[in-house]
Each structure stands twice: as structure tokens, then as C-alpha cells.
Design an enzyme around this catalytic site. Structure first.
Site, mmCIF file in Angstrom:
data_model
loop_
_atom_site.group_PDB
_atom_site.id
_atom_site.type_symbol
_atom_site.label_atom_id
_atom_site.label_comp_id
_atom_site.label_asym_id
_atom_site.label_seq_id
_atom_site.Cartn_x
_atom_site.Cartn_y
_atom_site.Cartn_z
ATOM 1 N N LYS A 66 0.714 -1.221 -0.113
ATOM 2 C CA LYS A 66 0.102 -0.024 0.090
ATOM 3 C C LYS A 66 0.770 1.222 -0.097
ATOM 4 C CE LYS A 66 -4.239 -2.045 2.190
ATOM 5 N NZ LYS A 66 -5.196 -1.772 3.031
ATOM 6 N N ASN A 87 -4.967 1.987 -1.850
ATOM 7 C CA ASN A 87 -5.471 0.783 -1.917
ATOM 8 C C ASN A 87 -6.179 0.698 -3.069
ATOM 9 O OD1 ASN A 87 -7.628 2.165 -1.032
ATOM 10 N ND2 ASN A 87 -8.706 0.113 -0.608
ATOM 11 N N GLY A 129 0.727 -1.589 10.367
ATOM 12 C CA GLY A 129 0.904 -2.007 9.125
ATOM 13 C C GLY A 129 -0.002 -1.175 7.906
ATOM 14 N N GLY A 130 -0.365 -1.686 6.862
ATOM 15 C CA GLY A 130 -0.921 -0.908 5.783
ATOM 16 C C GLY A 130 -1.957 -0.284 6.092
ATOM 17 N N VAL A 131 -3.120 -0.869 6.708
ATOM 18 C CA VAL A 131 -4.486 -0.507 7.022
ATOM 19 C C VAL A 131 -4.352 0.833 8.082
ATOM 20 C CG1 VAL A 131 -5.375 -1.923 8.720
ATOM 21 C CG2 VAL A 131 -7.000 -0.653 6.844
ATOM 22 N N THR A 153 6.891 -4.258 16.568
ATOM 23 C CA THR A 153 8.162 -3.752 16.255
ATOM 24 C C THR A 153 8.158 -2.293 16.554
ATOM 25 O OG1 THR A 153 8.706 -5.430 14.491
ATOM 26 C CG2 THR A 153 9.796 -3.368 14.422
ATOM 27 N N TYR A 217 -11.262 -10.706 9.265
ATOM 28 C CA TYR A 217 -12.956 -11.020 9.168
ATOM 29 C C TYR A 217 -12.907 -12.603 8.977
ATOM 30 C CZ TYR A 217 -11.389 -10.980 4.250
ATOM 31 O OH TYR A 217 -10.438 -11.066 3.123
ATOM 32 N N GLY A 238 -14.087 -7.139 10.594
ATOM 33 C CA GLY A 238 -13.610 -6.178 9.463
ATOM 34 C C GLY A 238 -14.340 -6.272 8.157
#
Length: 269
Positions: A66, A87, A129-131, A153, A217, A238
Site C-alpha cells: 500500500k 489501495n 501495518g498497511g491499513v 516492532t 474477518y 472487518g
């Protein structure tokens, strides 16, 4: 000629995006195909070239690309600019490859619009992360009182703070204590996904009014969702976010706003 769309990312075998888009193609009588395009990072540019050549009319992007996809685009717009997270990609009328973010919309309509007095609440997001940038962006737009972020991390969480200075970073080892205090807990990690790792934390003490949102989900109800639900918390998974972000992407590509009402009953997860 059949239109081609797709999803790029890694580990896509469990994705249900093909089901969502093919259902809407059928309902709206569109001759199109949506494919899962599992690629390595060095193949991103070749996929973007397919969009420029109109071999692909548009793609969705999922983890882990992303952010890394942005360098190959001509322009990013709207929430994609603020989040630096893309996205949804398409070719505009001027022949430019455009990066858009429909995750913010997905989170707003699947969650934020269902929460009362969100401006008086504090949220803890687990995962960087990405979202996560999209979730932070949507919460900030809703004027939430405070956002805490924790990631296994820590350096990744600190990187996000560079873009969203108002968030407060807390150590992963302290999240059980923090959950005792906050109003909204959001799992933006893959922990709890079917067949994957789960949380090691017990989360034995929470506010009775806790609201828990899990981006996972599959399964429809994670172990943590069940755990918090038993303690009286309101829980969400989700799936609605996936559906609403897909709805906006479908609109951008096809100029048709598809109906989401009957979709859940059609999906096989």
C-alpha cells in the site's frame, strides 16, 4: 471486450474480493473479471504498465504494497495523500495513473458512523501495518479525543508518528494495562486470523463500555472478539470495512455505486 480488474499483494488465497466484485458485475450486468494477482515487489511496475496500456482497468492493493506502490503512480489524491497509503488505482481521463485510498471510507462507514460521542473517546490501535494510516486518518476526521498506537516492532509505530504527530506511542508490553483505561480497542494486526498466530495477552480487565474493532474477518468471530463479547464489550469484525472500501473502488472504476445490502449472505468465507 471484457474489462479486467484485480487485487495485488501477497498471500491472497483467502481473499474474498473476487466474490464481492463478481457479485456486483452480475447484478449490474458488467462484462468484467476480477483476479488475484500475487506478485513480488519487483513486479509492481509491470502491473502498473498494464493499467497504462488499459489491459487492466483498475486494481486494488493490499499488504504489503500500500505504500511501496506509490512511487510508480503519476498522482495520489484525497486521503491517499494524507495517509501515504494507496489501495485503489485507476487511469484517469488524461491518461494518468491515479492512486486513491478507499480504506478511510470503508472504516468510516463500517465503524465510525455507528459510534456515538466518538469525540469524547480514547482509542488504542494495535499494529502499524498497511491499513493503520487509514484508521488513524478516519479517527482524526471524526475528532476522536486521543489515539494511542502500539506495534510489536516499535520502530514502525514511530515511523507512523512522523506522519501523525498527535498520536501517542506505547510499548507493546504495556497494552494489557492500557486496555483497562481506553474506550475503543482496534486490532489492525493479522493476529487472530484463521490458521495464523493469536494474541498471547489475556486482556482480563476492560471497561464494560469497551468497543472492540477487529480488522480480521476470517474467522467472522475471532477469539478476542468472543472474549470481549463475554465481558460485555461491543464488538465488530472487518468484513464491513472490506465491503465498503470495495464499494467505493467499484464506484471509481465503473461509475456505479453498488448495493451492499444483500452481499453478506452471498459471501463464502
Amino acid at each position: 471486450m471484457k474489462k479486467k480488474f484485480g487485487l495485488i499483494g501477497k498471500s491472497l488465497k483467502h481473499s474474498i474480493s473476487t466474490q464481492i466484485h463478481h457479485h456486483w458485475y452480475d447484478v449490474n450486468k458488467i462484462d468484467a473479471n476480477y483476479e488475484l494477482i500475487e506478485i513480488s515487489e519487483n513486479e509492481i511496475q509491470s502491473v502498473i504498465e498494464r493499467i497504462k496500456k488499459k489491459d487492466l482497468m483498475g486494481i486494488n492493493v493490499t499488504i504489503p504494497y500500500k505504500q511501496s506502490v506509490i512511487q510508480f503512480l503519476d498522482q495520489i489524491i484525497n486521503e491517499a495523500k494524507e495517509t501515504q497509503s494507496v489501495n485503489t488505482i485507476y487511469l484517469n481521463d488524461e491518461g494518468k495513473v491515479i492512486g486513491e485510498n478507499t480504506d478511510v471510507y470503508g472504516f468510516e462507514y463500517s465503524f465510525i458512523k455507528k459510534i456515538k460521542s466518538i469525540d469524547q473517546k480514547e482509542a488504542l490501535i494495535l499494529g502499524a501495518g498497511g491499513v493503520t494510516p487509514s484508521i488513524i486518518c478516519a479517527l482524526k476526521k471524526a475528532n476522536i479525543k486521543r489515539i494511542y498506537l502500539s506495534n510489536r516492532t516499535k520502530s514502525k509505530a514511530l515511523d507512523l508518528k512522523k506522519s501523525f504527530n498527535s498520536i501517542e506511542i506505547i510499548d507493546w508490553e504495556t497494552i494489557e494495562e492500557k486496555v483497562k483505561e481506553i474506550d475503543i480497542l482496534i486490532n489492525a494486526t493479522s493476529l487472530g486470523t484463521k490458521g495464523g498466530e493469536d494474541f498471547s495477552q489475556k486482556f482480563e480487565t476492560i471497561k464494560k463500555s469497551l468497543i472492540y474493532y477487529d480488522v480480521v474477518y476470517n474467522p467472522a468471530e475471532t477469539k478476542l472478539m468472543k472474549h470481549f463479547s463475554k465481558q460485555g464489550a461491543k464488538v465488530f469484525n472487518g468484513l464491513d470495512m472490506l465491503i465498503f472500501q470495495a464499494q467505493k473502488a467499484f464506484l471509481l472504476w465503473n461509475n456505479i455505486n453498488p448495493n451492499t445490502e444483500d452481499l453478506k449472505n452471498k459471501l463464502k468465507i
